[in-house]
Enzyme design. Structure first.
Site, mmCIF file in Angstrom:
data_model
loop_
_atom_site.group_PDB
_atom_site.id
_atom_site.type_symbol
_atom_site.label_atom_id
_atom_site.label_comp_id
_atom_site.label_asym_id
_atom_site.label_seq_id
_atom_site.Cartn_x
_atom_site.Cartn_y
_atom_site.Cartn_z
ATOM 1 N N ASP A 126 0.899 -1.101 -0.042
ATOM 2 C CA ASP A 126 0.094 -0.041 -0.054
ATOM 3 C C ASP A 126 0.955 1.353 0.005
ATOM 4 O O ASP A 126 1.527 1.535 0.936
ATOM 5 C CB ASP A 126 -1.027 -0.032 1.365
ATOM 6 C CG ASP A 126 -1.781 1.272 1.040
ATOM 7 O OD1 ASP A 126 -1.595 2.269 0.746
ATOM 8 O OD2 ASP A 126 -2.933 0.961 1.497
ATOM 9 N N HIS A 127 1.080 1.889 -1.202
ATOM 10 C CA HIS A 127 2.278 2.845 -1.283
ATOM 11 C C HIS A 127 2.242 3.887 -0.261
ATOM 12 O O HIS A 127 2.820 4.784 -0.063
ATOM 13 C CB HIS A 127 2.680 3.265 -2.714
ATOM 14 C CG HIS A 127 1.650 4.018 -3.393
ATOM 15 N ND1 HIS A 127 0.211 3.785 -3.752
ATOM 16 C CD2 HIS A 127 1.471 5.273 -3.529
ATOM 17 C CE1 HIS A 127 -0.416 4.909 -4.102
ATOM 18 N NE2 HIS A 127 0.434 5.995 -4.171
ATOM 19 N N HIS A 180 -5.804 2.780 0.884
ATOM 20 C CA HIS A 180 -5.006 3.983 1.698
ATOM 21 C C HIS A 180 -5.924 4.656 2.612
ATOM 22 O O HIS A 180 -5.052 4.789 3.574
ATOM 23 C CB HIS A 180 -4.817 4.957 0.458
ATOM 24 C CG HIS A 180 -4.340 4.385 -0.819
ATOM 25 N ND1 HIS A 180 -3.155 3.295 -0.811
ATOM 26 C CD2 HIS A 180 -4.612 4.635 -2.144
ATOM 27 C CE1 HIS A 180 -2.854 3.094 -1.985
ATOM 28 N NE2 HIS A 180 -3.584 3.739 -3.090
HETATM 29 C C1 BG6 Z 1 -3.395 4.514 -6.657
HETATM 30 C C2 BG6 Z 1 -4.893 4.605 -7.293
HETATM 31 O O1 BG6 Z 1 -3.408 3.457 -5.602
HETATM 32 O O2 BG6 Z 1 -3.083 5.990 -5.930
HETATM 33 C C3 BG6 Z 1 -4.560 5.707 -8.165
HETATM 34 O O3 BG6 Z 1 -4.952 3.506 -7.877
HETATM 35 C C4 BG6 Z 1 -4.585 6.964 -7.293
HETATM 36 O O4 BG6 Z 1 -5.992 6.051 -8.700
HETATM 37 C C5 BG6 Z 1 -3.078 6.961 -6.635
HETATM 38 O O5 BG6 Z 1 -4.245 8.188 -8.577
HETATM 39 C C6 BG6 Z 1 -2.594 8.031 -6.067
HETATM 40 O O6 BG6 Z 1 -1.443 7.928 -5.502
HETATM 41 P P1 BG6 Z 1 -0.514 9.075 -5.124
HETATM 42 O O7 BG6 Z 1 0.667 8.588 -4.596
HETATM 43 O O8 BG6 Z 1 -0.243 9.966 -6.183
HETATM 44 O O9 BG6 Z 1 -1.399 10.187 -4.041
#
Ligand code: BG6
Length: 489
Positions: free
Chosen positions: A178-179, A241
């Site tokens: 989960d980045h 997230h």
């Molecule tokens: C991803 C989603 O997990 O997270 C995307 O699939 C989204 O739809 C993205 O744009 C947002 O990540 P960040 O790090 O750019 O806020």
């Protein structure tokens, strides 16, 4: 810095994520000395590439580097090998195993195997099962599996996937990405809460009025419509997230800051989150879909989106925890595409003093603001605490002022990308910032309950304009409770 030794196998090596994030992040680890000589990387996908072609792609994926760094990048890319692979064909696994063994010998990688699934999720299960049945999981070093989202599309499919993975890997060998958990300021939630008496002692329903989590995006669905339309914002952002962030905000103090202890508390928090009946979902959740803007398409007119799509590109909701700490404190969440700006922030709104001594008949305009602790996650990293102070000068009036801290720009540049950090954690065997199965399971149960309503009730879409903060119903959700979003346009 400690050198990590491993042979990586990337399934989905030709994919967008691998090129945009994974190879550049591995290169960063290489530059910093976390990877040196003792690593090999295998890329696999259906494409029939040579090693040279793959190495070229890896080098090209590393952007914005100096001439000297280019030499370093070439050396780094020489550790990359490619094998065309049909993941459903068992026979191919023998060839893959031979290559892993060869690289393990060549680079003295101590038998450590790190598999990374970054491809169509339909193949996650079959690859995991074949890795086991074809003998690619060995006793020599460690075996770890890093797996990208989506982890299922509801509880049942997630459970099926998890059963397939755990038939081959132990839970402590599985690293579910989960980045958001790799972001500096999300990790800072724990430091802020558990490192500060003045914060943690107030972190409960006696002093906190409500908590607001906003993940706002400016872009639309861009080229990902075919995936996105089967997902929607609830699955794409909330299930993973947002609920991960919320569980860190809501959890009790872990015994120690270790992965096992943190997981126990996050699971407990998610378990005490109220799962809504369809009628409660109707009052506590809001969905939206973006309309056309001045120079932009409505979601329904995007390439690959059906003209009558009921997919939500915005969600707002009020989450409730049935436990001693949080009873009565709503957690308001929202996320959406094509909103006013790209940012992530958390606003913790404290209760006003029970009695406002500055408000008395001769002083009719007095009004204290709530204290708000804002955690700025992105684009800038920082905190701000809003406190009431005396307005300078004659007379006695109060005004809110901000005590804030923002990371300076140079330091901000040094902050590792989430993928760099998470890959390193996986190499170190630290799963604090990955989602455990129980967390994923409870998150899906929450989401499934909402989908029960949303999948049968036809929404009135589109209902918000690009550049706004979503549909009016999102503001009304808080107004009904006598509250409002701290961040508004
Ligand atoms: C991803 C989603 O997990 O997270 C995307 O699939 C989204 O739809 C993205 O744009 C947002 O990540 P960040 O790090 O750019 O806020």
């Amino acid at each position: 810095t400690r050198e990590n030794k491993a042979v990586f196998t990337f399934f989905g090596a030709s994919g967008d994520l691998a090129k945009r994030k994974l190879y550049p992040s591995l290169f960063k680890l290489y530059q910093k000395g976390y990877l040196k000589e003792h690593f090999g990387v295998i890329g696999t996908s259906r494409a029939k590439w040579s090693d040279e072609k793959f190495q070229g792609i890896v080098s090209d994926s590393i952007k914005g580097i100096s001439e000297t760094e280019k030499g370093q990048a070439a050396k780094f890319a020489s550790h990359f090998y490619y094998i065309a692979h049909d993941v459903t064909d068992k026979a191919h696994y023998a060839a893959l195993n031979d290559l892993i063994n060869q690289l393990n010998k060549q680079y003295e990688a101590q038998g450590n195997r790190l598999f990374y699934f970054s491809m169509a999720p339909a193949f996650f299960s079959v690859i995991a099962l074949n890795l086991k049945s074809e003998g690619l999981i060995t006793d020599e070093g460690y075996n770890r599996l890093v797996i990208e989202k989506p982890f299922g599309r509801d509880y049942d499919t997630a459970k099926q996937l998890n059963d397939a993975l755990t038939a081959s890997f132990e839970e402590d060998q599985i690293y579910r990405i989960d980045h958001y958990l790799g972001k500096e300021m999300i990790q800072n939630i724990e430091a802020l809460r558990f490192g500060n008496t003045i914060i943690e002692s107030l972190w409960n329903n006696r002093y906190i009025d409500n908590i607001q989590v906003t993940l706002s995006e400016k872009l639309g669905v861009e080229e990902r419509a075919s995936y996105y339309d089967t997902s929607g914002a609830l699955r794409d952002m909330v299930q993973n997230h947002i609920l991960q962030i919320v569980s860190q905000l809501a959890m009790e103090q872990p015994v120690a800051f270790t992965d096992a202890d943190v997981r126990v508390e996050k699971v407990k928090a998610l378990r005490s989150m109220r799962v809504y009946s369809p009628s409660a979902a109707a009052t506590n959740l809001v969905r939206g879909q973006y309309d056309a803007g001045e120079n932009s398409n409505a979601y329904r007119d995007e390439d690959g989106v059906p003209a009558d799509s009921a997919t939500e590109t915005f969600v707002a909701g009020k989450l409730l925890f049935d436990n001693y700490r949080w009873s009565g404190v709503p957690f308001y969440i929202r996320t959406g595409k094509k909103l006013a700006d790209k940012f992530t922030r958390i606003d913790v709104v404290f209760k006003k003093p029970l009695i406002d001594i500055f408000a008395f008949p001769q002083n009719p305009n007095a009004s204290l603001s709530e204290n708000v602790l804002t955690i700025y996650v992105e684009p800038n990293s920082g905190f701000a605490l809003r406190v009431n102070a005396k307005s300078t000068g004659q007379g006695f009036e109060t005004e809110p002022i901000n005590l804030d801290f923002f990371q300076d720009a140079d330091k901000e540049k040094e902050v590792p990308e989430p993928y760099e950090r998470l890959l390193h954690d996986a190499l170190e065997g630290n799963s604090t910032n990955f989602a455990s199965w129980s967390e994923v399971a409870y998150a899906w149960k929450f989401v499934d309950a909402i989908r029960k309503l949303w999948d049968i009730e036809v929404p009135r879409f589109p209902n918000y304009i690009p550049g706004s903060m979503g549909p009016a119903a999102s503001d009304e959700l808080l107004q009904r409770d006598g509250r409002s979003w701290v961040y508004k346009l």
